[in-house]
Design an enzyme around this catalytic site. Structure first.
Site, PDB file in Angstrom:
ATOM      1  N   ASP A  92       0.840  -1.198   0.000  1.00 23.15           N
ATOM      2  CA  ASP A  92       0.000   0.000   0.000  1.00 23.15           C
ATOM      3  C   ASP A  92       0.878   1.253   0.000  1.00 23.15           C
ATOM      4  O   ASP A  92       1.722   1.436   0.895  1.00 23.15           O
ATOM      5  CB  ASP A  92      -0.891  -0.016   1.254  1.00 23.15           C
ATOM      6  CG  ASP A  92      -2.138   0.839   1.092  1.00 23.15           C
ATOM      7  OD1 ASP A  92      -2.102   1.800   0.309  1.00 23.15           O
ATOM      8  OD2 ASP A  92      -3.140   0.543   1.751  1.00 23.15           O
ATOM      9  N   ASP A  93       0.701   2.100  -1.012  1.00 21.80           N
ATOM     10  CA  ASP A  93       1.448   3.372  -1.115  1.00 21.80           C
ATOM     11  C   ASP A  93       2.952   3.151  -1.281  1.00 21.80           C
ATOM     12  O   ASP A  93       3.762   3.939  -0.794  1.00 21.80           O
ATOM     13  CB  ASP A  93       1.206   4.257   0.111  1.00 21.80           C
ATOM     14  CG  ASP A  93      -0.203   4.795   0.197  1.00 21.80           C
ATOM     15  OD1 ASP A  93      -1.028   4.424  -0.646  1.00 21.80           O
ATOM     16  OD2 ASP A  93      -0.484   5.572   1.129  1.00 21.80           O
TER      17      ASP A  93
ATOM     18  N   CYS B 241      -6.346   3.976  -3.504  1.00 20.80           N
ATOM     19  CA  CYS B 241      -6.563   2.579  -3.092  1.00 20.80           C
ATOM     20  C   CYS B 241      -7.754   1.882  -3.740  1.00 20.80           C
ATOM     21  O   CYS B 241      -7.598   0.856  -4.405  1.00 20.80           O
ATOM     22  CB  CYS B 241      -6.738   2.522  -1.576  1.00 20.80           C
ATOM     23  SG  CYS B 241      -5.428   3.323  -0.641  1.00 20.80           S
TER      24      CYS B 241
ATOM     25  N   LYS C 106      -5.966  -5.917   3.621  1.00 22.17           N
ATOM     26  CA  LYS C 106      -6.870  -4.796   3.332  1.00 22.17           C
ATOM     27  C   LYS C 106      -7.931  -5.160   2.290  1.00 22.17           C
ATOM     28  O   LYS C 106      -7.634  -5.772   1.268  1.00 22.17           O
ATOM     29  CB  LYS C 106      -6.040  -3.609   2.841  1.00 22.17           C
ATOM     30  CG  LYS C 106      -6.835  -2.366   2.480  1.00 22.17           C
ATOM     31  CD  LYS C 106      -5.897  -1.205   2.209  1.00 22.17           C
ATOM     32  CE  LYS C 106      -6.632   0.047   1.767  1.00 22.17           C
ATOM     33  NZ  LYS C 106      -5.737   1.201   1.642  1.00 22.17           N
TER      34      LYS C 106
ATOM     35  N   HIS D  84     -11.173  -2.622   1.526  1.00 21.05           N
ATOM     36  CA  HIS D  84     -11.438  -1.266   1.013  1.00 21.05           C
ATOM     37  C   HIS D  84     -12.259  -1.232  -0.275  1.00 21.05           C
ATOM     38  O   HIS D  84     -12.075  -0.369  -1.134  1.00 21.05           O
ATOM     39  CB  HIS D  84     -10.128  -0.491   0.821  1.00 21.05           C
ATOM     40  CG  HIS D  84     -10.334   0.997   0.933  1.00 21.05           C
ATOM     41  ND1 HIS D  84      -9.378   1.926   0.561  1.00 21.05           N
ATOM     42  CD2 HIS D  84     -11.391   1.720   1.376  1.00 21.05           C
ATOM     43  CE1 HIS D  84      -9.828   3.143   0.761  1.00 21.05           C
ATOM     44  NE2 HIS D  84     -11.056   3.044   1.257  1.00 21.05           N
TER      45      HIS D  84
ATOM     46  N   HIS E 129       1.437   2.165   4.133  1.00 26.42           N
ATOM     47  CA  HIS E 129       0.497   3.278   4.283  1.00 26.42           C
ATOM     48  C   HIS E 129       0.673   3.929   5.656  1.00 26.42           C
ATOM     49  O   HIS E 129       1.099   3.290   6.605  1.00 26.42           O
ATOM     50  CB  HIS E 129      -0.921   2.722   4.132  1.00 26.42           C
ATOM     51  CG  HIS E 129      -1.987   3.746   3.896  1.00 26.42           C
ATOM     52  ND1 HIS E 129      -2.386   4.659   4.856  1.00 26.42           N
ATOM     53  CD2 HIS E 129      -2.775   3.983   2.813  1.00 26.42           C
ATOM     54  CE1 HIS E 129      -3.360   5.405   4.379  1.00 26.42           C
ATOM     55  NE2 HIS E 129      -3.609   5.022   3.129  1.00 26.42           N
TER      56      HIS E 129
ATOM     57  N   ASN F 127      -0.685   2.012  -5.645  1.00 27.54           N
ATOM     58  CA  ASN F 127      -0.514   3.339  -6.252  1.00 27.54           C
ATOM     59  C   ASN F 127       0.884   3.831  -5.937  1.00 27.54           C
ATOM     60  O   ASN F 127       1.662   3.154  -5.257  1.00 27.54           O
ATOM     61  CB  ASN F 127      -1.566   4.340  -5.736  1.00 27.54           C
ATOM     62  CG  ASN F 127      -1.774   4.321  -4.251  1.00 27.54           C
ATOM     63  OD1 ASN F 127      -2.813   3.882  -3.754  1.00 27.54           O
ATOM     64  ND2 ASN F 127      -0.792   4.779  -3.490  1.00 27.54           N
TER      65      ASN F 127
ATOM     66  N   LYS G  37       1.195   9.925  -4.871  1.00 25.78           N
ATOM     67  CA  LYS G  37      -0.120   9.329  -4.693  1.00 25.78           C
ATOM     68  C   LYS G  37      -1.213  10.387  -4.873  1.00 25.78           C
ATOM     69  O   LYS G  37      -1.047  11.537  -4.499  1.00 25.78           O
ATOM     70  CB  LYS G  37      -0.219   8.723  -3.290  1.00 25.78           C
ATOM     71  CG  LYS G  37      -1.588   8.219  -2.916  1.00 25.78           C
ATOM     72  CD  LYS G  37      -1.626   7.748  -1.467  1.00 25.78           C
ATOM     73  CE  LYS G  37      -3.039   7.294  -1.094  1.00 25.78           C
ATOM     74  NZ  LYS G  37      -3.114   6.762   0.279  1.00 25.78           N
TER      75      LYS G  37
END
Length: 496
Positions: A39-40, A77, A131, A133, A228, A287, A304
């Site tokens: 994530d990120d 996300c 995750k 989401h 993240h 991302n 991002k």
């Protein structure tokens, strides 16, 4: 030559290790699939891109597989995860605008068949760790109702790495909701308080692998919270990075190291259980990195949430004994929506029961080095938010053209050599500039605007963008539902 371009006022954006090679034949058993999502995770956050952060496991795995150099994800996300699991652009799902908020009565359309459902049909055992989401306002939206046989993780965008609580500020009420967001199946669990999320997700993944029935193919979707925000990691992981002066970057580096260690532990478990000889192992970010929270996309432009290359060009690789080429870097155009058709076909399944897909089967591109079946890709079209508008990327042979339609405030079009805001190289563009065209192959850093020089390319890309816009569905972005209030139960979850 290849290009990228940006303009004002419409809408939003739109580009083994261990074991011998083995051919896929009609008699071959379907491969086990492990899909890891960070994530990120920024372009400059992996060792093989020259980062100061040490990622020995990611470096070794990717060096024995295929590194994806022209691989595109979404800038935030929900859209990335939606496209990954559905194979469909968000202009066709109504999820064009930002991410699904905790109190929104919204989720990925229930009429879409997702990747785990399609793999279920071919006999796969399917697990999600980490995750989600993709919405949770009612039971039918939960991952266990969308094809995953087991789920251990959280439903919203992020949470505290130790308490596993997620806080959401409701502006209309000037109130912050904080509650536990960790489920085991569909049951909230507080058994993991004060245990670091990267560790508990890895432990669950390793346990699932160790107890997997070898007679059935495995699909493990391991969607880490790392890296993240919030900036949290056990101190031992930051100790090798005392040379990094910026505190955010130093903590972030520790978070990356914990993630890299986790990937190594999962790999070891796969080898120990005897799954590695028939594995397709994929690593991807969702991302680009958030430069305001320690991430780095250098030398790419942006971060991002933006559709500059730093927001949408993703770190990704595939490692597998099924690959016919290894130790190479693919520069062919691949997008996150391509995973569904690629993996379903590789598993011997069918996509005939899905709604029309926007993804392509790119296995031959990855495995054999064949040209990508993609000639263009759409990042998104969002007619709601005036500060984030359309992007379109197109590739034919050596040509890569990218169109970006933004409001006069293009947003975050800077270059960030480090995570220190003071070190940013500011965009030279005037504040009222609304259109750019870049040669992405020769100018991946998006420094030289060519829109005045090649108006015919601009016109062609605008016509393609209009085509996609006419084929899109309305954005669905409902207001928050006051019934979502988790304070009475102490946990986030369905309220309808």
């Amino acid at each position: 030559m290849s290009f990228s371009f940006c303009m004002s006022g419409l809408v939003l954006l739109y580009w083994v290790w261990l074991g011998v090679s083995r051919s896929v034949t009609a008699a071959s058993p379907p491969p086990h699939i492990v899909l890891i999502v960070a994530d990120d995770f920024g372009w400059n956050d992996v060792g093989y891109h020259g980062s100061e952060i040490r990622t020995p496991n990611l470096d070794k795995l990717s060096a024995h597989g295929v590194r994806l150099d022209s691989y595109y994800v979404q800038p935030v996300c929900t859209p990335s995860r939606s496209q990954l699991l559905s194979g469909r652009y968000q202009i066709h799902t109504g999820l064009q605008h930002m991410t699904i908020r905790p109190c929104q009565p919204n989720c990925h359309p229930l009429g879409d068949k997702l990747l785990p459902q399609l793999l279920n049909e071919t006999g796969y055992v399917t697990h999600l760790v980490g995750k989600w989401h993709l919405g949770m306002y009612k039971q039918d939206c939960l991952p266990t109702r969308r094809g995953f046989e087991t789920f251990f993780g959280y439903l919203n965008c992020s949470e505290d790495y130790y308490t596993h609580e997620m806080c959401y500020y409701k502006k209309a009420l000037n109130t912050t909701y904080c509650a536990l967001d960790l489920l085991d199946g569909e049951v909230p669990t507080s058994d993991y308080r004060m245990k670091y999320s990267t560790h508990i997700f890895t432990e669950r993944a390793v346990d699932l692998i160790a107890n997997h029935n070898l007679e059935k193919p495995l699909f493990l979707y391991l969607a880490y919270q790392a890296v993240h925000e919030p900036m949290q990691v056990p101190e031992k992981y930051t100790e090798p990075y005392t040379f990094i002066q910026d505190n955010n970057r130093r903590v972030y580096a520790g978070m990356v190291s914990a993630l890299d260690e986790a990937v190594g532990n999962v790999t070891d478990a796969l080898i120990k259980q005897g799954l590695w000889d028939n594995i397709v192992f994929i690593f991807t970010t969702d991302n680009g990195g958030q430069t305001q929270a320690g991430g780095s996309n250098w030398p790419l432009r942006g971060r991002k949430i933006t559709a500059w290359e730093g927001g949408v060009r993703g770190v990704g690789f595939v490692t597998s004994p099924l690959l016919k080429q290894k130790g190479v870097t693919s520069k062919e155009l691949i997008q996150i929506s391509d995973w569904l058709p690629t993996l379903v076909n590789l598993a011997g399944g069918s996509t005939n029961s899905t709604k029309p897909l926007d993804g392509f089967d790119v296995w031959k591109t990855i495995s054999e080095g064949s040209p990508s079946p993609r000639v263009e890709l759409l990042h998104n079209i969002d007619p709601i938010f005036k500060d984030i508008l359309p992007f379109f990327s197109s590739q034919t042979n050596i040509y890569l053209s990218k169109i970006i339609l933004l409001s006069p405030f293009a947003g975050c079009g800077n270059w960030s050599p480090s995570s220190s805001i003071s070190s940013e190289i500011l965009s030279p563009d005037p504040v009222n500039k609304t259109l750019w065209l870049f040669d992405i192959i020769r100018d991946p850093e998006e420094r030289h605007d060519l829109s005045d020089k090649y108006p015919h390319v601009v016109k062609k890309l605008l016509s393609r963008l209009e085509f996609y816009y006419n084929d899109s569905v309305p954005v669905y972005f409902p207001e928050d539902d006051p019934r979502c209030d988790p304070r009475h139960s102490g946990v986030w979850g369905p309220w309808e």
